[in-house]
Design a protein around this motif. Structure first.
Motif, PDB file in Angstrom:
ATOM      1  N   SER A  57       0.843  -1.198   0.000  1.00 36.83           N
ATOM      2  CA  SER A  57       0.000   0.000   0.000  1.00 36.83           C
ATOM      3  C   SER A  57       0.871   1.238   0.000  1.00 36.83           C
ATOM      4  O   SER A  57       1.812   1.334   0.785  1.00 36.83           O
ATOM      5  CB  SER A  57      -0.909   0.010   1.231  1.00 36.83           C
ATOM      6  OG  SER A  57      -1.779  -1.102   1.207  1.00 36.83           O
ATOM      7  N   TYR A  59       0.873   5.691  -0.524  1.00 41.68           N
ATOM      8  CA  TYR A  59       0.057   6.880  -0.351  1.00 41.68           C
ATOM      9  C   TYR A  59       0.866   8.092  -0.815  1.00 41.68           C
ATOM     10  O   TYR A  59       2.068   8.168  -0.537  1.00 41.68           O
ATOM     11  CB  TYR A  59      -0.325   7.048   1.120  1.00 41.68           C
ATOM     12  CG  TYR A  59      -0.894   5.786   1.726  1.00 41.68           C
ATOM     13  CD1 TYR A  59      -0.057   4.807   2.253  1.00 41.68           C
ATOM     14  CD2 TYR A  59      -2.266   5.555   1.757  1.00 41.68           C
ATOM     15  CE1 TYR A  59      -0.567   3.635   2.792  1.00 41.68           C
ATOM     16  CE2 TYR A  59      -2.784   4.385   2.298  1.00 41.68           C
ATOM     17  CZ  TYR A  59      -1.926   3.432   2.810  1.00 41.68           C
ATOM     18  OH  TYR A  59      -2.434   2.279   3.331  1.00 41.68           O
ATOM     19  N   TYR A 105      -0.650   9.850   6.700  1.00 44.80           N
ATOM     20  CA  TYR A 105      -0.523  11.236   6.270  1.00 44.80           C
ATOM     21  C   TYR A 105      -0.080  12.182   7.384  1.00 44.80           C
ATOM     22  O   TYR A 105       0.322  13.304   7.110  1.00 44.80           O
ATOM     23  CB  TYR A 105      -1.851  11.720   5.698  1.00 44.80           C
ATOM     24  CG  TYR A 105      -2.303  10.958   4.478  1.00 44.80           C
ATOM     25  CD1 TYR A 105      -3.086   9.817   4.594  1.00 44.80           C
ATOM     26  CD2 TYR A 105      -1.942  11.382   3.197  1.00 44.80           C
ATOM     27  CE1 TYR A 105      -3.504   9.111   3.465  1.00 44.80           C
ATOM     28  CE2 TYR A 105      -2.359  10.695   2.064  1.00 44.80           C
ATOM     29  CZ  TYR A 105      -3.133   9.566   2.207  1.00 44.80           C
ATOM     30  OH  TYR A 105      -3.544   8.870   1.091  1.00 44.80           O
TER      31      TYR A 105
END
Length: 123
Positions: A57, A59, A105
């Motif tokens: 994954s 981001y 984030y």
């Protein structure tokens, strides 16, 4: 505990590419989510990219999506940020960070930080 050291920053012309690396030492690297953040002079850290523990994954900040790519090699305890089509506004100090695999984030999710490497993009 994990120690992080970045390398690969430098000066590049707009439109060019750079690859910054983060070498980790210590235990448990493969368990950590890893992130790249950047800091502009006089401003807060800004999220750039992150990758989960397995590498499956990834981001990205909207500002770098399609231009930057993050990857990791758990066998070598390394995280790479490949930066393409660089712009003058990408000029910043880039730091890698290691943390839990949640809220990639947010800088608050990361417990360990490197010192950073300067990336300068000239116009």
């Amino acid at each position: 505990q994990v120690q992080l050291v970045e390398s690969g920053g430098g000066l590049v012309q707009a439109g060019g590419s750079l690859r910054v690396s983060c070498a980790a030492s210590g235990r448990g690297f493969s368990n950590y989510g890893m992130g790249w953040f950047r800091r502009f002079p006089g401003k807060e850290r800004e999220f750039v990219a992150a990758i989960n523990w397995s590498g499956r994954s990834k981001y990205y900040a909207d500002s770098v999506k399609g231009r930057f790519a993050i990857s990791r090699d758990n066998a070598k305890n390394t995280v790479i940020l490949q930066m393409n089509t660089l712009k003058p506004e990408d000029t910043a100090v880039y730091s890698c960070a290691a943390g839990g695999n949640v809220d990639y984030y947010s800088a608050r999710s990361y417990a360990y930080w490197g010192q950073g490497t300067q990336v300068t993009v000239s116009s």
